[in-house]
Design a protein around this motif. Structure first.
Motif, short mmCIF file in Angstrom:
data_model
loop_
_atom_site.label_atom_id
_atom_site.label_comp_id
_atom_site.label_asym_id
_atom_site.label_seq_id
_atom_site.Cartn_x
_atom_site.Cartn_y
_atom_site.Cartn_z
N LYS A 91 119.21 54.20 107.82
CA LYS A 91 120.31 54.36 106.85
C LYS A 91 119.85 54.00 105.44
CE LYS A 91 124.14 53.63 110.06
NZ LYS A 91 125.12 52.66 110.53
N LEU B 298 124.37 52.72 94.17
CA LEU B 298 123.38 52.73 95.24
C LEU B 298 123.35 51.37 95.96
CD1 LEU B 298 120.98 53.81 96.87
CD2 LEU B 298 119.49 53.25 94.97
N THR C 222 119.61 56.67 102.29
CA THR C 222 120.43 56.45 101.11
C THR C 222 119.57 56.43 99.85
OG1 THR C 222 121.86 55.11 102.48
CG2 THR C 222 122.17 54.93 100.11
N GLU D 36 126.25 50.92 98.15
CA GLU D 36 126.10 51.64 99.42
C GLU D 36 125.24 50.85 100.40
OE1 GLU D 36 125.29 56.05 99.73
OE2 GLU D 36 125.29 55.80 97.53
N ASP E 122 119.92 59.39 97.21
CA ASP E 122 120.51 59.06 95.90
C ASP E 122 119.54 59.33 94.75
OD1 ASP E 122 122.73 58.19 97.26
OD2 ASP E 122 123.02 56.48 95.91
#
Ligand SMILES: Nc1ncnc2c1ncn2[C@@H]1O[C@H](COP(=O)(O)OP(=O)(O)O)[C@@H](O)[C@H]1O
Ligand SMILES: [Mg+2]
Length: 453
Positions: free
Chosen positions: A51, A31, A55, A34, A59
């Motif tokens: 974003k 994570l 995410t 990312e 996740d």
């Protein structure tokens, strides 16, 4: 047997726990990975917010999330991002909400509280987060329509500077949040802080850069305007001087003739300077019109040589022009522009040389090119400065303060020479003088003159 069973059970539990730890560590790692990926590829606050929250929510599989930043000096937190990957009534009405700001004074709102106190806050009514920027009635409707049971708000900061907060909407009660989830959300908040800080720096750099670009443009416009205004009166002065010198006003005393000749060459220098200033912007913007024709470079050199003789004599320099017999020197250029280039090099050589010589030497560079050099016994230029000399406005350390100039002559000369497919350069050593040279391609036999470019 019982003992063995217990031991076995303990080992299995241990293994299971270790496995879970590993699994969680892995999840956390990927994570964060990312998020860092997003940081390096995102340049606006809205993009980062959307974003990041997508995410995180995606996740970790939470119901929804929202991000608030305090940007610039306003006393509000503004909604910058909402999770959209798994749309639901809540994310949709947040996304559609016209009102996106919460005043910092709303101390009952837990987003404000988290931001102000820089501590994680929890709540179990949507009103804790959504009031007052969504109306009380609408919040009630929303509350009935969603399965949100609680919310956690993490503050976002960088160093000691509070930057915002993000909200995670949960389907369970807050106490059901695992230690792992809690910890990883905290890490995400830290990464968020880094991202926002980086963006703020980036934006202020961009603002500063834009200001510089604007100033640069203003300066160019001013330069161009000033040069334009100066040129006409100077040309008039030059005209009157030459009329007087040529006797149009009758006989003039010898002494006056000498002064007038000096005044004439100083005016020439001024006109050259102003032309350089005007030409910079014209060449850069491609507005300069070239009258290309075939000429002998030696003709141009001879004319420049004569033009500068008075200045060279005034400085008592040895002043020479060398043109070899049977030189092939027909080039296709705008003669006025090439005259400017040769003039720039010769005037530099005379200007920067206190004693010794200035020589203009033409030669055959190759079968396809003719070369002219201006050699002087001046101060010379260090290797380090040589590379910068042809840059706009550059003047060597040793010249600044001692002589006046704009640092444009060589810059323009290079642009012009390259325009005519030639090359320009120098060899020099401090204390040993300089040789500035230009090479221009020869006209190939039978080649027709081109029309002006
Ligand atoms: N012949 C030379 N000898 C020594 N230095 C030179 C010579 N020609 C040019 N320079 C250096 O290069 C700089 C740039 O020249 P130029 O672009 O013509 O600008 P300007 O003459 O207006 O200063 C000069 O300021 C000077 O420092
Ligand atoms: Mg110069």
């Amino acid at each position: 047997m019982q003992g063995n069973d217990d031991e076995f059970k303990k080992i299995t539990e241990d293994l299971y726990k270790k496995n879970l730890d590993l699994f969680n560590a892995n999840r956390q790692f990927s994570l964060l990975q990312e998020l860092y990926q997003i940081i390096v590829s995102t340049l606006t606050f809205g993009d980062i917010a959307n974003k990041f929250i997508n995410t995180i929510i995606g996740d970790l599989d939470f119901y929804a999330g929202a991000v608030f930043f305090k940007i610039r000096d306003k006393e509000i937190l503004s909604l910058y991002g909402v999770s959209t990957q798994k749309p639901n009534v809540l994310t949709e009405s947040l996304g559609k909400s016209a009102q996106k700001d919460i005043p910092i004074t709303e101390i009952n709102n837990i987003v404000i509280k988290a931001f102000k106190e820089q501590k994680v806050q929890t709540g179990n009514s949507l009103k804790d987060v959504l009031l007052p920027f969504i109306s009380s009635v609408d919040v009630d409707i929303l509350s009935n329509a969603t399965s949100v049971k609680s919310m956690v708000v993490f503050p976002i900061s960088f160093g000691t500077q509070p930057l915002g907060a993000f909200v995670v909407f949960l389907r369970q009660v807050v106490t059901d949040l695992s230690e792992f989830e809690y910890a990883i959300l905290g890490r995400c908040a830290t990464v968020f802080g880094v991202a926002i800080d980086r963006l703020m720096i980036y934006q202020s750099l961009q603002d500063a850069n834009q200001k510089l670009i604007d100033l640069d443009k203003q300066k160019d416009e001013f330069l161009s305007m000033a040069a334009h205004e100066l040129r006409a009166p100077m040309t008039a002065i030059k005209g009157y001087i030459s009329m007087i010198v040529e006797g149009d006003t009758g006989e003039i005393p010898e002494k006056a003739r000498g002064y007038l000749a000096d005044a004439g060459s100083v005016t020439d220098r001024l006109i050259r300077l102003v032309n350089n200033m005007l030409n910079v912007s014209r060449i850069e913007e491609g507005r300069l019109v070239y009258q290309v024709e075939q000429v002998n470079l030696s003709t141009v050199a001879q004319s420049v040589f004569n033009q500068f003789r008075p200045e060279a004599e005034r400085k008592q320099l040895e002043y020479k022009l060398e043109i070899p017999q049977a030189l092939r020197d027909k080039v296709e250029v705008d003669p006025d522009r090439v005259q400017e280039v040769v003039g720039n090099l010769v005037s530099n050589a005379i200007k920067y040389t206190e004693k010794g010589f200035v020589k203009i030497i033409l030669s055959q560079a190759s079968d396809q090119a003719v070369r002219f050099e201006v050699a002087d016994s001046g101060p010379g230029i260090s290797a380090e400065e040589q590379s910068k000399l042809f840059g706009k406005f550059y003047r060597a350390e040793s010249s600044v303060g001692k002589t006046t100039g704009t640092g444009l002559g060589l810059y323009i000369s290079k642009l012009l020479v390259e325009k005519f497919s030639g090359k320009i350069g120098l060899t020099s050593e401090v204390g040993k003088g300089s040789i500035f040279w230009v090479e221009l391609p020869l006209v190939v036999a039978g080649q027709k003159p081109q029309t002006s470019a």
